[in-house]
Design a protein around this motif. Structure first.
Motif, PDB file in Angstrom:
ATOM      1  N   ASP A   1      -0.842  56.336  70.403  1.00  0.00           N
ATOM      2  CA  ASP A   1      -0.305  57.492  69.517  1.00  0.00           C
ATOM      3  C   ASP A   1      -1.394  58.239  69.434  1.00  0.00           C
ATOM      4  OD1 ASP A   1       2.243  56.284  67.611  1.00  0.00           O
ATOM      5  OD2 ASP A   1       1.134  54.583  68.202  1.00  0.00           O
TER       6      ASP A   1
ATOM      7  N   LYS B   1      -2.697  61.489  67.072  1.00  0.00           N
ATOM      8  CA  LYS B   1      -2.425  62.391  65.903  1.00  0.00           C
ATOM      9  C   LYS B   1      -2.596  64.000  66.317  1.00  0.00           C
ATOM     10  CE  LYS B   1      -3.901  60.784  62.235  1.00  0.00           C
ATOM     11  NZ  LYS B   1      -4.866  60.386  61.157  1.00  0.00           N
TER      12      LYS B   1
ATOM     13  N   SER C   1       2.382  62.253  64.510  1.00  0.00           N
ATOM     14  CA  SER C   1       1.583  61.856  65.859  1.00  0.00           C
ATOM     15  C   SER C   1       2.737  62.079  66.945  1.00  0.00           C
ATOM     16  CB  SER C   1       1.063  60.376  65.834  1.00  0.00           C
ATOM     17  OG  SER C   1       0.068  60.217  64.595  1.00  0.00           O
TER      18      SER C   1
END
Length: 513
Positions: A459, A461, A467
């Motif tokens: 992930d 952000k 995200s």
């Protein structure tokens, strides 16, 4: 579509300013400031209403039977004293319903029995008895088919897992201090999550009675919710380079403090659900629950936490073929890459957390015994069933963490399941027996089935709580069959192995609450 309602409920609950904390924030609080106090649980203070809980359980069965009999006109719903007597005389069989029916729909039915008890003042273990009693009533009295061995296990045990998750999630929605449209919205969402609790609140007048306190049974526990939407690509099916794309959604909820000591079931749990919008694939492809039954924190320092415990597990993985070169309606070996369900599973677990400058690491490990499970079969075909019942064990290992002040996070999830089926049967009735025929009392093929799942996720952000998520899943199902196979006119061998696998890629946007 109860799981969609779960997503909507928590999202709207956030709009209603339900207090929450992220699991990572909670972890940082614990290691930086000492032990967090347990949140309040007022369940034991509630007065128990046995007969109301029994009445709700009984009414649920009668109402569902009436719907099956007079609306759906299901062959199994034509009951009489004769069918009831036959059920008691014959006893329990293994049934042949779809995997989704036996592994999710029946446990969800059990969750309604369970929450009839839960909503009337009974604790987790006591409510399990209502799930068992409701399931026994349905199996012995409410169907003309012989009672099912797998249902009497999966319905109450899997029902407790689903029931407690939905019950506690519904508790996040409630606030007895509110009124008007906000109160109506909260009560409606709580009802969708836990219908038996909503019914009980209506019967008692709690649904509209305004009080000076919120009235939450579990206080304001921390939780973290990740909702992902995006695309899914399936490939490497049955050793062929086939591709199929579609839309996908994912709901990942963590509730409570995973590192605290607790004797109350489900003070901590995780829930993961995946949905597909893809031709030939099931809408709900994955449901996983891990709920604490008993936990003990053994290490609690400024930088590290270590907790040991006993956990209940509920796992459901479903898929269908992405091939086009097969005859519709005919199930061929390996055309479906995998199917797995373990509605009755529990075991020991360990949770470890470590915080370093700009780096956080969480490690989770579980070893479980599986009382009841099902895994894809290449040969057993009867009515809707293409899987073997069995029992066995599973092992899970998960690593997750973050770097660069949570700008980048990652996770690696490795799961292994092994199921053994012993009660064999070779069908001479063909692939399409009369659905009204009584089920054949067998586990499936005499075999050793293995299911392996490896998942990696990153992930990044991009903005506040939003995200970009990239995920890769590898599924492999393999089965060793205990039967003879001819090699030549004069030579045969005992035991042979068949496997199937599938690779999945997902690119999604994830919003975190």
């Amino acid at each position: 579509m109860i799981r969609i309602f779960l997503l909507l409920a928590v999202l709207i609950g956030a709009v209603f300013n339900v207090q929450s904390q992220s699991i990572d924030s909670l972890f940082l609080y614990k290691i930086g400031n000492g032990k967090m106090s347990h949140f309040c649980d007022t369940t034991n203070c509630k007065k128990k209403h046995f007969w109301r809980a029994v009445g709700e359980t009984f009414g649920l069965n009668v109402g569902l039977w009436a719907f099956d009999r007079y609306v759906l006109k299901g062959h199994y719903s034509y009951i009489s004293l004769k069918t009831i007597k036959a059920n008691f005389k014959h006893g329990f069989d293994w049934d042949n319903d779809h995997l989704s029916t036996n592994m999710f729909a029946h446990p969800y039915h059990g969750s309604l029995y369970f929450n009839a008890g839960r909503a009337n003042g009974f604790n987790f273990w006591q409510s399990e008895l209502f799930a068992l009693g409701g399931s026994a009533m349905w199996e012995l009295f409410m169907e003309s088919e012989y009672p099912s061995k797998n249902d009497i296990i999966a319905t109450p045990i899997g029902g407790a897992a689903l029931g407690e998750v939905f019950y506690r999630t519904s508790d996040l929605m409630l606030d007895n201090r509110t009124s008007g449209s906000e109160r109506f919205g909260r009560e409606a969402l709580s009802f969708l999550l836990s219908p038996m609790r909503g019914l009980t609140r209506i019967l008692t007048g709690e649904a509209w009675e305004r009080k000076s306190i919120a009235g939450k049974e579990f206080g304001n526990p921390p939780y973290k919710l990740d909702v992902s939407l995006g695309t899914r690509l399936l490939t490497s099916h049955d050793n062929d380079c086939l591709l199929k794309a579609g839309a996908s959604a994912r709901i990942d909820l963590e509730y409570g403090d995973c590192y605290s000591s607790s004797r109350k079931p489900y003070d901590y749990f995780s829930l993961l659900m995946e949905l597909n919008v893809m031709k030939t694939q099931p809408v709900f492809s994955r449901v996983e629950i891990i709920g604490s039954l008993f936990t003990k924190e053994v290490i609690d320092t400024k930088r590290c936490n270590l907790t040991l415990g006993l956990y209940q597990h509920f796992d459901f993985f479903d898929s269908d073929t992405i091939r086009t070169d097969y005859t519709p309606g005919v199930l061929e070996p390996c055309v479906v890459p995998y199917k797995l369900g373990t509605p009755a599973s529990a075991g020991g677990g360990i949770m470890f957390g470590c915080q370093l400058p700009r780096f956080t690491l969480h490690a989770v490990g579980h070893v479980n015994g599986i009382l009841l499970g099902g895994v894809l079969s290449d040969f057993y075909r009867f009515y809707h069933r293409n899987y073997n019942w069995g029992s066995g064990f599973s092992a899970k290992l998960k690593l997750k963490g973050s770097v660069c002040d949570d700008k980048i996070s990652f996770s690696l999830n490795n799961q292994f399941y092994r199921l053994y089926s012993r009660n064999d049967w070779y069908s001479d009735k063909g692939y399409s027996p009369n659905p009204a025929d009584p089920p054949v009392d067998v586990e499936g093929d005499s075999s050793r089935g293995t299911f392996y799942h490896l998942e990696g996720q990153i992930d990044y952000k991009v903005w506040n709580n939003l995200s970009l998520t990239a995920r890769c899943d590898w599924f492999r199902r393999s089965t060793l069959y205990n039967r003879s196979v001819g090699i030549s006119s004069s030579l045969s061998a005992y035991g042979f192995f068949i496997d199937s696998k599938q690779l999945s890629f997902q690119l999604m946007l994830t919003y975190s609450l």
